[in-house]
Design a protein around this motif. Structure first.
Motif, PDB file in Angstrom:
ATOM      1  N   VAL A 167       0.855  -1.185   0.000  1.00 31.97           N
ATOM      2  CA  VAL A 167       0.000   0.000   0.000  1.00 31.97           C
ATOM      3  C   VAL A 167       0.891   1.234   0.000  1.00 31.97           C
ATOM      4  O   VAL A 167       1.833   1.334   0.793  1.00 31.97           O
ATOM      5  CB  VAL A 167      -0.937   0.036   1.239  1.00 31.97           C
ATOM      6  CG1 VAL A 167      -1.721   1.338   1.286  1.00 31.97           C
ATOM      7  CG2 VAL A 167      -1.881  -1.151   1.241  1.00 31.97           C
ATOM      8  N   ALA A 168       0.587   2.153  -0.898  1.00 31.84           N
ATOM      9  CA  ALA A 168       1.275   3.453  -0.929  1.00 31.84           C
ATOM     10  C   ALA A 168       0.221   4.527  -0.757  1.00 31.84           C
ATOM     11  O   ALA A 168      -0.804   4.514  -1.447  1.00 31.84           O
ATOM     12  CB  ALA A 168       2.007   3.636  -2.247  1.00 31.84           C
TER      13      ALA A 168
ATOM     14  N   GLU B  25      -6.513   1.816  -7.194  1.00 31.56           N
ATOM     15  CA  GLU B  25      -5.902   3.143  -7.241  1.00 31.56           C
ATOM     16  C   GLU B  25      -6.954   4.193  -6.931  1.00 31.56           C
ATOM     17  O   GLU B  25      -8.109   4.057  -7.324  1.00 31.56           O
ATOM     18  CB  GLU B  25      -5.337   3.399  -8.642  1.00 31.56           C
ATOM     19  CG  GLU B  25      -4.390   2.334  -9.106  1.00 31.56           C
ATOM     20  CD  GLU B  25      -4.240   2.296 -10.613  1.00 31.56           C
ATOM     21  OE1 GLU B  25      -4.933   3.044 -11.324  1.00 31.56           O
ATOM     22  OE2 GLU B  25      -3.434   1.478 -11.085  1.00 31.56           O
ATOM     23  N   ASN B  26      -6.534   5.255  -6.250  1.00 32.30           N
ATOM     24  CA  ASN B  26      -7.440   6.346  -5.943  1.00 32.30           C
ATOM     25  C   ASN B  26      -6.645   7.648  -5.964  1.00 32.30           C
ATOM     26  O   ASN B  26      -5.494   7.682  -5.529  1.00 32.30           O
ATOM     27  CB  ASN B  26      -8.093   6.141  -4.572  1.00 32.30           C
ATOM     28  CG  ASN B  26      -9.246   7.078  -4.337  1.00 32.30           C
ATOM     29  OD1 ASN B  26      -9.666   7.805  -5.236  1.00 32.30           O
ATOM     30  ND2 ASN B  26      -9.753   7.073  -3.127  1.00 32.30           N
TER      31      ASN B  26
ATOM     32  N   ALA C 168      -3.070   0.338  -3.773  1.00 34.14           N
ATOM     33  CA  ALA C 168      -2.958  -0.928  -3.055  1.00 34.14           C
ATOM     34  C   ALA C 168      -2.810  -2.030  -4.094  1.00 34.14           C
ATOM     35  O   ALA C 168      -3.485  -2.019  -5.127  1.00 34.14           O
ATOM     36  CB  ALA C 168      -4.186  -1.166  -2.188  1.00 34.14           C
ATOM     37  N   ALA C 169      -1.933  -2.977  -3.810  1.00 35.32           N
ATOM     38  CA  ALA C 169      -1.701  -4.076  -4.745  1.00 35.32           C
ATOM     39  C   ALA C 169      -1.424  -5.356  -3.971  1.00 35.32           C
ATOM     40  O   ALA C 169      -0.860  -5.330  -2.877  1.00 35.32           O
ATOM     41  CB  ALA C 169      -0.523  -3.751  -5.656  1.00 35.32           C
ATOM     42  N   SER C 170      -1.845  -6.468  -4.584  1.00 37.69           N
ATOM     43  CA  SER C 170      -1.644  -7.759  -3.959  1.00 37.69           C
ATOM     44  C   SER C 170      -1.707  -8.850  -5.018  1.00 37.69           C
ATOM     45  O   SER C 170      -2.103  -8.612  -6.153  1.00 37.69           O
ATOM     46  CB  SER C 170      -2.727  -8.003  -2.897  1.00 37.69           C
ATOM     47  OG  SER C 170      -2.533  -9.266  -2.285  1.00 37.69           O
ATOM     48  N   GLU C 171      -1.342 -10.061  -4.602  1.00 36.89           N
ATOM     49  CA  GLU C 171      -1.548 -11.228  -5.443  1.00 36.89           C
ATOM     50  C   GLU C 171      -2.944 -11.780  -5.216  1.00 36.89           C
ATOM     51  O   GLU C 171      -3.455 -12.551  -6.007  1.00 36.89           O
ATOM     52  CB  GLU C 171      -0.515 -12.313  -5.117  1.00 36.89           C
ATOM     53  CG  GLU C 171       0.898 -11.939  -5.484  1.00 36.89           C
ATOM     54  CD  GLU C 171       1.909 -12.994  -5.035  1.00 36.89           C
ATOM     55  OE1 GLU C 171       1.543 -13.893  -4.257  1.00 36.89           O
ATOM     56  OE2 GLU C 171       3.068 -12.895  -5.463  1.00 36.89           O
ATOM     57  N   ASN C 172      -3.558 -11.393  -4.093  1.00 40.76           N
ATOM     58  CA  ASN C 172      -4.863 -11.905  -3.687  1.00 40.76           C
ATOM     59  C   ASN C 172      -5.932 -10.836  -3.845  1.00 40.76           C
ATOM     60  O   ASN C 172      -5.641  -9.664  -4.076  1.00 40.76           O
ATOM     61  CB  ASN C 172      -4.821 -12.333  -2.208  1.00 40.76           C
ATOM     62  CG  ASN C 172      -3.699 -13.315  -1.942  1.00 40.76           C
ATOM     63  OD1 ASN C 172      -3.415 -14.182  -2.753  1.00 40.76           O
ATOM     64  ND2 ASN C 172      -3.050 -13.161  -0.806  1.00 40.76           N
TER      65      ASN C 172
END
Length: 193
Positions: free
Chosen positions: A51-52, A156-157, A166-170
């Motif tokens: 998360v950034a 993305e926002n 926010a990014a994930s494999e799930n």
């Protein structure tokens, strides 16, 4: 990080130093240090989740035709005496797009002539480049470079003074991600007060 008023990397495992170096390099390479006021990276390799959250400064003002050169309308033609070549290519592309390639002539590098069309009264106020338009795309691209590879589930926002990624494999559970993002914005805002 130089240029940022707030920068933090939060990780449940070792590796925060590596993300610090990566983020520094990417933001410098993409000329975003003057735009990003604060950045908080949250990494949880167990989930896995990246998360950034970031706060941005107001972007530069839009560049208008009058910023590129002086406009003189005479005898049904407009002559732009180019004073700043920095944005000349962008201005020509914008003029070609809006009034047609055949109606725009550039006899030399300091002169642009518009003819064969009705000259708009607001020509000198036409926007050549609006930095705010590409800002979100540039920020998200930079964050994607910083994020771990293989994280295909993304969210993305972007708002007037902030962005989150926010990014994930799930699958990303909305309530958990929203809480993490809100908590990181709170941390940044408290630190910047």
């Amino acid at each position: 990080m130089a240029g940022l008023d707030y920068f933090a990397v939060e990780s449940t495992e070792d590796g925060a130093d590596n993300y610090n170096k990566i983020a520094t390099t990417v933001l410098q390479d993409h000329n975003l240090l003057s735009i990003v006021e604060g950045l908080h990276l949250y990494i949880d390799p167990e989930y896995p989740l990246f998360v950034a959250t970031g706060l941005i400064r107001p972007p530069r003002a839009a560049i208008r035709v009058s910023d590129v050169g002086n406009v003189l309308v005479q005898d049904g033609k407009a002559t732009i005496a180019v004073g700043d070549e920095t944005y000349l290519a962008a201005m020509l592309a914008m003029l070609w797009n809006r009034i047609g390639h055949d109606n725009v002539d550039q006899p030399d590098r300091f002169t642009v002539i518009i003819s064969n069309v009705a000259i708009p009264k607001d020509l000198e106020n036409w926007i050549v480049i609006d930095p705010a338009e590409s800002l979100f795309k540039d920020l998200i691209y930079a964050i994607q470079v910083i994020a771990p590879e293989g994280f295909k589930v993304r969210r993305e926002n972007y708002g007037s003074d902030r962005f989150s990624y926010a990014a994930s494999e799930n699958t990303l559970p909305a309530e958990d991600v929203d809480r993490i993002i809100a908590d990181r914005f709170t941390l940044m805002e408290e630190e910047l007060r």
